[in-house]
Structures are given as structure tokens and as C-alpha cells.
Design an enzyme around this catalytic site. Structure first.
Site, PDB file in Angstrom:
ATOM      1  N   SER A 141       0.344   8.196  -8.073  1.00 36.64           N
ATOM      2  CA  SER A 141      -0.923   8.757  -7.599  1.00 36.64           C
ATOM      3  C   SER A 141      -1.978   8.688  -8.702  1.00 36.64           C
ATOM      4  CB  SER A 141      -0.699  10.184  -7.085  1.00 36.64           C
ATOM      5  OG  SER A 141      -1.845  10.670  -6.428  1.00 36.64           O
ATOM      6  N   HIS A 183      -2.168   6.653  -2.151  1.00 39.41           N
ATOM      7  CA  HIS A 183      -2.036   7.291  -0.834  1.00 39.41           C
ATOM      8  C   HIS A 183      -2.793   6.438   0.187  1.00 39.41           C
ATOM      9  CE1 HIS A 183      -0.439  11.024  -2.646  1.00 39.41           C
ATOM     10  NE2 HIS A 183      -1.378  10.865  -3.568  1.00 39.41           N
ATOM     11  N   GLU A 210       2.242   5.444   0.140  1.00 35.90           N
ATOM     12  CA  GLU A 210       3.082   6.504  -0.433  1.00 35.90           C
ATOM     13  C   GLU A 210       4.537   6.041  -0.524  1.00 35.90           C
ATOM     14  OE1 GLU A 210       2.408  10.075   1.777  1.00 35.90           O
ATOM     15  OE2 GLU A 210       0.385  10.339   0.957  1.00 35.90           O
TER      16      GLU A 210
END
Length: 282
Positions: A141, A183, A210
Site C-alpha cells: 500500500s 488498492h 489488493e
């Protein structure tokens, strides 16, 4: 190793995890964290530091990764909490970085990560290790988004193709000529990447789903994990209205090329060629 977020850590928040190990076989056998250990210098004995700087809940996130890695038989894992710039110059912190074989940057806010670590001695040592040693940088992330020289740090998904909606600044600078969003599939961020690429078509846009990532060794990228990697190649763009419109107006792009990668597919950053591992034409 850059990961799109929500990496499968084997549901360690479940109180009955030990009794449900069988339900997490994908994590143990083919998961991203397992691949991290395989690629690291000393495998399960590699010195791994989990850096929680990007997270607003570092004291909760760090131990979760330690426990996940220990379930994969990693024997030398610890959490490195750096919450202020002053901590990034402490001798003990710098020595731990020098001794690390793997540094794993957790998710959170990538602007927090770069504003705390950017330009510090910690940052300098990290870059030197990455360029000159057998060393693995892993980021999920925020840790993935910050790995490139250019970094997306803000931008609405729904309005991302309106001029000025995507905010870009400098990242940690490990990877040149790419820009990374995370994401990606789950939050519908393809418009953000389109705008980032049309502003500088030399830069390859990388959108990570993800529990999905890329393992980058030299100039070869391999898709890992359970989902999709979207590549946005702007080098063949023929036309755009980007410089003719006002802020907030829709952006037009002609001839933008998009590739979709899944597990084991590869892409060569030098030749700009993609190879589908399970091609129907082989």
C-alpha cells in the site's frame, strides 16, 4: 517487492487462528509473504525489519506482520518504529537498517512515510543498500506507492480524470520511470493512473490490486499474489487536451495502451514487452 495492500497475513486477528491453519494454505504455500522469504538473502533466517512509519496504528500493525512471518518460519523479525524525523537519525535505528536483509514498509499514508523519512540518513542508507547490496525492499500500500521517484499521494477515484484532481510529489526514489497506485481494482483508481501517465508519458503507470504485487529484479517485473496488476503505457499517446483545458475539466486521451497481468506474468522494463505465462498461443 511492491504490493497493492490488504496482503493476506492469514487472518491473524482471529482468536482461533491456530485451530484454523488449514484454512490458510494459500497464504502458507503461495502467498506474497512466503515469496518474500524465498527471495530474501538468508531465507527464513534473513534479518527482517518491519517499518510502520506510514501507519496511524503502528503498535497494532507491526506485531501482526511479525506474527505472520514467524508462522512462515522466519526467525529474525522485528518492528522498527520511526514516528518522528529525529528517530531516523538515531544510531541504533541506523545500525538495525544496515544489518537488515529485508525491510518491509507497511500501509498507511505514503505522504507521512516520505515526509518523515525523506532526506534523512535512514533514507540515504536505504537507497545505498538497495543499489549496492543483496537486499530486498518490500512495501505494501503506502510502502509500495512511495517506492518510485514520482508518487501519487492524493486524488479522488471518481473524479480522477478531471484536470488537477490527482496530486503527485516525490517518493523514496528506488524505482525510476514508473508511478504506482495501490488498492487499484477494489477502489476503482484507473482514472488516477491515466492522469498521472498523460502528464508524463515516459512514466509507466502501475496499478496494484489488493493481495497482489510485483517482484522487480533488475529490469524484470513478475506478478505475484492472487489478483491483477494493471500497466498503463503512455508512450504511444497520439493526442490529449491536457494543456488546453482549465482545472476541473475532463481530460481526453487518444491511444493509451493498457496491459493486465496476473500471477507469474512478466514485464521487461527495458524492452517494454509483456509475457503471459499461461498464454493460449503457446
Amino acid at each position: 517487492m511492491i504490493i497493492g495492500g490488504a496482503v493476506d497475513k492469514g487472518s491473524f486477528t482471529e482468536a482461533s487462528f491456530d485451530a484454523n491453519v488449514a484454512n490458510n494454505l494459500n497464504f502458507f504455500e503461495t502467498g506474497i509473504l512466503k515469496r518474500l522469504l524465498i527471495e530474501s538473502k538468508h531465507k527464513e533466517k534473513s534479518r527482517i525489519e518491519v517499518v510502520t512509519t506510514a501507519s496511524k496504528i503502528p503498535r497494532e500493525v507491526g506485531p501482526e506482520y511479525v506474527k505472520a512471518l514467524q508462522y512462515l518460519n522466519a526467525t529474525n523479525v522485528d518492528v522498527l518504529h520511526i514516528e518522528k524525523r529525529e528517530q531516523a537519525t538515531e544510531p541504533e535505528v541506523l545500525q538495525r537498517l544496515r544489518e537488515a536483509d529485508v525491510v518491509m514498509f507497511t500501509g498507511g499514508d505514503q505522504l507521512r512515510l516520505t515526509s518523515i523519512l525523506g532526506g534523512t540518513e535512514f533514507h540515504d542508507i536505504l537507497l545505498d543498500k538497495y543499489r549496492n547490496e543483496e537486499f530486498l525492499y518490500a512495501g505494501t500500500s503506502a510502502g509500495a506507492a512511495a517506492a518510485s521517484t514520482n508518487m501519487i499521494y492524493q486524488g479522488s477515484s471518481s473524479e480522477a480524470l478531471l484536470k488537477g484532481e490527482v496530486k503527485i510529489t516525490s517518493g523514496l526514489g528506488l524505482i525510476d520511470d514508473v508511478i504506482i497506485d495501490t488498492h487499484f481494482v477494489q477502489r476503482g483508481r484507473i482514472g488516477r493512473l491515466f492522469q498521472a501517465v498523460v502528464g508524463n508519458p515516459k512514466v509507466l503507470g502501475i496499478g496494484l490490486g489488493e493481495d497482489t504485487g510485483l517482484l522487480i529484479i533488475d529490469n524484470k517485473m513478475e506478478a505475484i499474489g492472487s489478483g491483477l496488476v494493471i500497466l498503463v503505457d503512455g508512450r504511444q499517446i497520439k493526442d490529449t487536451n491536457l494543456t488546453q483545458i482549465e482545472l476541473g475539466q475532463p481530460v481526453s486521451i487518444n491511444n493509451l495502451i493498457v496491459h493486465v497481468m496476473s500471477k507469474y506474468d512478466t514485464y521487461d522494463l527495458k524492452t517494454n514487452k509483456m509475457h503471459i505465462q499461461s498464454s493460449q498461443y503457446v
